[in-house]
Design an enzyme around this catalytic site. Structure first.
Site, PDB file in Angstrom:
ATOM      1  N   ILE A   1       5.445  -2.902  -4.349  1.00 25.73           N
ATOM      2  CA  ILE A   1       4.845  -3.647  -5.455  1.00 25.73           C
ATOM      3  C   ILE A   1       3.724  -4.563  -4.954  1.00 25.73           C
ATOM      4  O   ILE A   1       2.718  -4.761  -5.633  1.00 25.73           O
ATOM      5  CB  ILE A   1       5.943  -4.412  -6.247  1.00 25.73           C
ATOM      6  CG1 ILE A   1       5.516  -4.587  -7.696  1.00 25.73           C
ATOM      7  CG2 ILE A   1       6.280  -5.737  -5.651  1.00 25.73           C
ATOM      8  CD1 ILE A   1       5.789  -3.389  -8.563  1.00 25.73           C
ATOM      9  N   CYS A   2       3.843  -5.071  -3.701  1.00 27.08           N
ATOM     10  CA  CYS A   2       2.787  -5.988  -3.234  1.00 27.08           C
ATOM     11  C   CYS A   2       1.492  -5.230  -2.981  1.00 27.08           C
ATOM     12  O   CYS A   2       0.400  -5.770  -3.166  1.00 27.08           O
ATOM     13  CB  CYS A   2       3.238  -6.767  -2.000  1.00 27.08           C
ATOM     14  SG  CYS A   2       3.703  -5.722  -0.639  1.00 27.08           S
ATOM     15  N   THR A   3       1.599  -3.972  -2.564  1.00 25.84           N
ATOM     16  CA  THR A   3       0.393  -3.155  -2.397  1.00 25.84           C
ATOM     17  C   THR A   3      -0.261  -2.930  -3.753  1.00 25.84           C
ATOM     18  O   THR A   3      -1.472  -3.074  -3.910  1.00 25.84           O
ATOM     19  CB  THR A   3       0.749  -1.785  -1.771  1.00 25.84           C
ATOM     20  OG1 THR A   3       1.329  -2.002  -0.505  1.00 25.84           O
ATOM     21  CG2 THR A   3      -0.473  -0.910  -1.630  1.00 25.84           C
TER      22      THR A   3
END
Ligand SMILES: [Zn+2]
Lengths: 526, 432
Positions: free
Chosen positions: B213-215
């Site tokens: 999700i951070c990407t």
């Protein structure tokens, strides 16, 4: 979040230019993901001839009509028998009995796809071979199922006469056993869809990549930036430093490679920098020399490449240009790939690296094109450069060459006894059928089949031990076209035909043998 | 469930010669046929009059399976499918026509087969396999699965394993499972509790690509990251509770536009309509030919098992058709610690410092278990429950506790999860 939804909507209208796909694209979506528009258009311009309307033949056709070939003709003079009506899905049971088998099958196959044209031709193959040979050469590909030996020989010899004549797919089946072969002079593949990617050439970094890697000030870099440098830069940099300290050589021993990996990890500013972990796991890329695969190198010395003429097919011109490129360019490598795998990085650094590769790949493609002596379609050049590590050139033999080569058969007795047993049993059946009255019931004994098979082998060479298993099945059900065998052949033959027509993926090379008792497939090499 | 009656009046009569081809096999044994084979009328009667077979799925594999079974002589066939026909099915699901789009697959397929192959009764059920109970599954001699969902296969597999009662021989239902992806596929024979089961081989599945999700939120690099951003983050933010329908072209169009905008902002190339649809629907390429091969292999095994006319597959056939025709036939081995058929608890060794939260994370990462959102309990207490909300809340403090505080060495933990077709028993030991 960067935008609110209103801004998103406004700013996107200009960017997303594609409309929703039309019905045809939607219908073919799942296959377009395998062979793209280029493969689809090749299929749509193909014209296939299928001899005759057996259960196996219609099963093959079903899997070609569905994906959308252009045209097919079924050549078959026979009327539907009660036996046909029981095992062929493209006949309507008892109501088809007595009608033309070709016409019934064409009608029901055409229901599968409006975009395909189907025709029934009620002549016999014999009549066509006698009076209208030219007609056969108008197709792109011919498929023949369980032809009697004499006709099969006439057909395969005729289609072998000229390289431009149609490819011939020969299918034989008997109960649980089957074999098929594709007769072609030559088949070239650019889009082979390899599993392996091209080298990133980290061992031979192009100037801009080397420059940018050396310019990175790892020590004084901001911690966040440091944790987002793509591994390609890290590897180029560590390799450069390593080579300086080791007389220009990359790490070559196990110990050196472990040492190299330690150097990578030692550069971390924090223990959890994923990009450095990734660099370590990808370290083999630094010491794996970028070379031209031997199969590609072998193409360079192919006589069609060394004796190139202005009328040679584009594939050979492209290979010729590639050989020059490799020979004369300083890296002696294939043109650089423009495709970068994903890697731990922030957007900017990744996109910049991608840009470097793309620009360099574009330059190398220009250089590559300068070696071309004829004009080749741009899309083809693009595909060629992209797949230059996985090109394929297959040279086939005429159907029957194996059975005419006792020495090759004797070798196969040793190396591929299981596959050969099935092949010999089916060949014995084909030749027995030739020796009897046309259309007489085929009820060969094991002894008769064994004698035929033995006659194919040189004196003193015994039939393989597994021959008994194969010949027993052939004698059990000599001309049984079983629904499941037919369906499996229908899939496997259609698949190879699609590969031949689209010139994508790699078709079989040799005879494919199928045993549905033990459920295996195997190859007999050309 | 009402069965469909055949539309063909001459249906039940087998015309002379109808089974000419198959009777070659059924009238005579071959060199590799089991001596028990009852050639002739006995085997024909069983196949054509007594045998009852269940097909799970009426899609790419299911259409092929139904046609093959009908031609082979199976006359009492049942089929379950919960889907309706989409235009993108028509390149391979050959029992459907453009006019059938929107209709239930099971019903249309059953009607087509009964019309084309007289005398065959196909009973459709438009719904979920989970709607049916053990009594329903008990009535069949054999089950063939042509599914594209791992979860449905796991459920069917566990159901058939649990059905086995050693005292009732008929309770063992062979399960034949097929699957395809592009030019590749596999067919296998599972004899519940006897051979390796579907759960035994979970670690052979490819790990699905998941984007962190951070990407997606912060460092997109690929067009896929932009599409995920549009579907996972932007859709709920902009549309709130409105459910995204990946079959609705307007919804895909919106995602495509939003993803393309994000891609342009980050200078990422390659967001297309087709890719957007592929990512959000997790589309697997599918063609008629591969389905035909795998379905034929499955039906051939069903025929051999039902007639003993030849030995059946032991137990796994794998096909790769991208480079020539490559196949591999092998015996997949049963796992003693298989949570479904092994009958033993899965041993797991933990560091004594491991927290419950870390254990949950470890479990969800295990490729051979494939668990999402597990709930944990011991015979005496709840460790952590994902639902209902009040129990989730009351067990939440345990997440930070060490497992060693809650479970003694050698103690058992029961794991349940919506992705697990059964509850899984873990035996915990601690490294010293
Ligand atoms: Zn198991």
């Amino acid at each position: 979040m960067i935008n609110d939804s209103k801004n998103v909507e406004e700013s996107t209208t200009a960017l997303a230019t594609e409309e929703a796909p039309d019905n045809k694209t939607r219908r073919y979506d799942r296959q377009l993901r395998l062979w793209a528009a280029s493969g689809q258009s090749a299929l749509e311009s193909s014209r296939l001839l299928v001899i005759s309307g057996t259960a196996t033949s219609t099963s093959i056709l079903k899997n070609l009509v569905l994906p959308g070939i252009g045209h097919f003709t079924i050549l078959d003079p026979r009327k539907v028998t009660p036996e046909d009506a029981g095992n062929n899905f493209f006949l309507e049971g008892p109501s088809s009995i007595g009608k033309s088998r070709a016409e019934e099958a064409v009608r029901l196959l055409c229901e599968l796809n409006d975009g395909v044209e189907g025709k029934a031709d009620l002549r016999s193959l014999e009549e066509v071979l006698d009076k209208d040979k030219e007609w056969l050469t108008e197709f792109s590909l011919v498929i023949a199922h369980n032809l009697e030996g004499g006709l099969l020989e006439r057909l395969s010899k005729l289609l072998w006469e000229d390289e431009s004549y149609p490819t011939l797919a020969i299918v034989r089946s008997s109960g649980f056993l089957a074999e098929f072969y594709i007769q072609y002079h030559e088949h070239t593949v650019i889009e082979s869809h390899p599993e392996t990617a091209q080298s990133l050439q980290i061992d031979k970094p192009f100037p801009a990549l080397l420059r940018d890697s050396l310019a990175l000030d790892f020590e004084n870099m901001d911690v966040t930036d440091h944790g987002h440098i793509p591994y390609v830069y890290i590897l180029v940099r560590v390799l450069e430093d390593w080579k300086k300290a080791h007389n220009g050589s990359p790490p070559s021993t196990y110990a050196e490679r472990q040492e190299f990996k330690k150097l990578i990890l030692a550069m971390r500013k924090k223990s959890d920098e994923e990009n450095f972990e990734e660099a370590e796991s990808q370290a083999y890329r630094a010491w794996t020399a970028t070379t031209v695969p031997s199969e590609i190198r072998a193409l360079f010395s192919d006589s069609k490449v060394t004796n190139i003429t202005s009328t040679s097919p584009p594939f050979f011109h492209l290979v010729h240009a590639l050989s020059k490129f490799v020979e004369e360019q300083p890296n002696h490598a294939l043109p650089l790939t423009s495709t970068l795998p994903d890697m731990k990085a922030d957007t900017n650094k990744y996109i910049n690296l991608q840009k470097l590769y793309k620009e360099r790949a574009e330059e190398e493609k220009k250089i590559f094109k300068s070696y071309l002596t004829v004009s080749v379609d741009d899309a083809m050049v693009d595909a060629f450069v992209k797949n230059s590590h996985a090109l394929k050139l297959l040279r086939g033999k005429r159907w029957g060459s194996l059975d005419e080569d006792p020495k090759a058969l004797a070798e196969l007795v040793e190396t591929s006894s299981k596959q050969l047993s099935t092949h010999l049993a089916l060949s014995a059946l084909t030749s027995l059928a030739t020796k009897q009255q046309p259309n007489a019931p085929l009820t060969p004994t094991i002894e008769a089949l064994t004698a035929e098979a033995q006659a194919l082998l040189p004196a003193g060479v015994e039939l393989p031990a597994e021959f008994g298993d194969a010949v027993g099945e052939v004698a059990r059900a000599p001309n049984a076209d079983l629904p499941n065998t037919a369906a499996l052949l229908g899939g496997i033959v259609a698949q190879e035909v699609i590969k031949m027509i689209t010139k994508q993926y790699i078709p079989i090379y040799g005879s494919c043998i199928i045993d549905l008792i033990e459920t295996w497939t195997g190859m007999l090499p050309v | 469930m009402a069965s469909q009656s055949s539309s063909n009046p001459s249906a039940s009569a087998d015309w002379p010669g109808r089974y000419h081809h198959i009777d070659h096999i059924l009238d005579t044994p071959g060199p590799r046929t089991d001596p028990e084979f009852a050639a002739g009328d006995q085997v024909k009667n069983f196949l054509r009059k007594e045998s009852k077979i269940l097909v799970i799925g009426a899609g790419g594999l299911g259409c092929e399976i139904l046609a093959n079974l009908a031609l082979t002589g199976f006359k009492d066939i049942h089929v379950i499918d919960m889907d309706t026909i989409d235009i993108s099915n028509l390149n391979r699901q050959f029992l459907f026509r453009p006019k059938d789009v929107g209709q239930p697959k099971a019903t249309v397929a059953a009607e087509f087969i009964m019309k084309r192959v007289p005398g065959v009764k196909v009973t459709p059920y438009f719904g979920k396999i989970q709607d049916k109970d053990d009594d329903y599954y008990m009535q069949f001699n054999l089950v063939i699965c042509g599914l594209d969902s791992v979860e449905a296969r796991r459920w069917m597999n566990a159901t058939l394993v649990n059905l086995v009662d050693p005292d009732v021989p008929d309770s063992l239902k062979p399960m034949i499972d097929g699957g395809t992806e592009g030019f590749k596929g596999q067919a296998r024979v599972i004899l519940p509790t006897i051979t390796s089961c579907y759960e035994c081989s979970l670690d052979m599945l490819n790990k699905p690509t998941a984007f962190p999700i951070c990407t997606i939120a912060n460092t997109p690099r690929l067009p896929e990251h932009c599409i995920e951003w549009a579907s996972v983050l932007e859709w709920p933010r902009v549309h709130g509770d409105k459910k995204m329908d990946t079959d609705d072209p307007e919804h895909i169009g919106w995602l495509y536009k939003v993803a393309a905008a994000r891609a342009a902002e980050f200078k990422i190339e390659g967001v297309t309509w087709s890719l957007t649809q592929g990512v959000v629907k997790n589309i697997i390429p599918a063609i008629a030919s591969t389905n035909a091969i795998i379905a034929a292999a499955c039906c051939n095994e069903a025929f051999k098992i039902s007639t003993s006319s030849a030995a059946f597959l032991n137990n796994y056939f794998m096909l790769i058709g991208t480079d020539g025709v490559y196949s591999y036939t092998f015996e997949h081995e049963k796992r003693d610690d298989c949570p479904v058929c092994g009958g033993q608890a899965v041993d797991i060794t933990l560091n004594p410092e491991t927290t419950v939260e870390q254990l949950i994370e470890t479990l969800t990462e295990r490729q051979d278990l494939q668990i999402k959102k597990p709930s944990l309990s011991t015979p005496t207490k709840q460790i952590y429950l994902q639902a209902p909300p009040q129990l989730e809340k009351s067990t939440r403090p345990n997440l930070e506790k060490k497992v060693s505080e809650l479970v003694p060495p050698g103690g058992e933990v029961t794991v349940t999860s919506s992705t697990l077709p059964m509850s899984l028993s873990l035996r915990i030991s601690y490294s010293t």
